[in-house]
Design an enzyme around this catalytic site. Sequence first.
Site, PDB file in Angstrom:
ATOM      1  CB  THR A  36      -0.939  -0.004   1.219  1.00  0.00           C
ATOM      2  OG1 THR A  36      -1.596  -1.260   1.319  1.00  0.00           O
ATOM      3  CG2 THR A  36      -1.984   1.099   1.089  1.00  0.00           C
ATOM      4  N   GLY A  90       1.539   2.027   5.641  1.00  0.00           N
ATOM      5  CA  GLY A  90       0.467   1.045   5.694  1.00  0.00           C
ATOM      6  C   GLY A  90       0.423   0.368   7.053  1.00  0.00           C
ATOM      7  CG  ASP A  92       1.194  -6.032   8.445  1.00  0.00           C
ATOM      8  OD1 ASP A  92       1.169  -6.189   7.218  1.00  0.00           O
ATOM      9  OD2 ASP A  92       2.236  -5.769   9.078  1.00  0.00           O
ATOM     10  CE  LYS A 102       3.971   0.589  10.096  1.00  0.00           C
ATOM     11  NZ  LYS A 102       3.755   0.103   8.719  1.00  0.00           N
ATOM     12  N   GLY A 103       4.914  -4.559  10.302  1.00  0.00           N
ATOM     13  CA  GLY A 103       6.130  -5.346  10.209  1.00  0.00           C
ATOM     14  C   GLY A 103       6.026  -6.558   9.323  1.00  0.00           C
ATOM     15  N   GLY A 104       4.888  -6.716   8.638  1.00  0.00           N
ATOM     16  CA  GLY A 104       4.756  -7.841   7.719  1.00  0.00           C
ATOM     17  C   GLY A 104       5.791  -7.819   6.618  1.00  0.00           C
ATOM     18  N   GLY A 105       6.253  -6.618   6.270  1.00  0.00           N
ATOM     19  CA  GLY A 105       7.290  -6.476   5.252  1.00  0.00           C
ATOM     20  C   GLY A 105       8.694  -6.496   5.820  1.00  0.00           C
ATOM     21  CD  GLU A 111       7.162  -0.387   8.310  1.00  0.00           C
ATOM     22  OE1 GLU A 111       6.810  -0.569   7.131  1.00  0.00           O
ATOM     23  OE2 GLU A 111       6.807  -1.141   9.243  1.00  0.00           O
ATOM     24  CE  LYS A 129      -3.872  -5.682   4.745  1.00  0.00           C
ATOM     25  NZ  LYS A 129      -2.951  -4.715   4.178  1.00  0.00           N
TER      26      LYS A 129
END
Length: 262
Positions: A36, A90, A92, A102-105, A111, A129
């Site tokens: 995103t 973005g 998660d 967050k932190g899926g990537g 971040e 989400k």
Amino acid sequence: MAAELSPIDKAKFVAARRAVDFVEDGMRLGLGTGSTAAWMVRCLGERVREEGLKITGVPTSSRTAELARQCGITVLGLDEAKWLDLTIDGADEFDANLNLIKGGGGALLQEKIVATASDRMIVIADVAKEVAQLGAFPLPVEVVPFGWQTSKALIEETLVGLDVLGREASLRMNGEAPFVTDEGNYIVDLHLQRIGNARQLALVLNQIPGVVENGLFIDICDVVVIGHGDGKVELRDINEGTTAEERIEFADSDNIFADLDE
């Protein structure tokens, strides 16, 4: 090309398109990481090209830095920029209080640092989400490679005394090798299913030796822009206590669709 996008991609695009309207000339921006956020960077690049928008971007990963440069955005490190006007990223998962996972990537550390070095954080997300309670998405915890198995065991032991439904922890892999973050660390994903007290969990995890940071973003997000596959966007401002709905129209002629090479 726009007509060929899936409903999820359309939702991500309209959220990103609306979010960049918050960006003003001269701003220093935190640029998030993920699918995103990539739409958001492209939308910013379009404004730079077509409007002459002058901005400086501080990316939260090497992937975002590369994309930003490709889109004509001036890139700086956080130490050079010092403080940011706005971060757009973005998530998660997000809940009604705009707390996030967050932190899926794999970029949760950068971040979080960038988001907390900003006057405001705007999260862009598709409607899927949104959750009533955080935890269905695995919670990433960044750990140093030295003694990572000990850190993982300590995390699992700590979870026994906390209000979570599941307690499985797994090392994130990249093929046959551990996934390595931009800082050279590993990520342990916690499969919790439900997090009863996210604030407590975030504080406790960061006390464990070897843990660098966790993917719970508590009281950091100010506004969430939620995209829908039909072009509708919903804006929720946690500080103002307001909610608004709009519709984003886009056509195949939009320049943003000209370089979809991911």
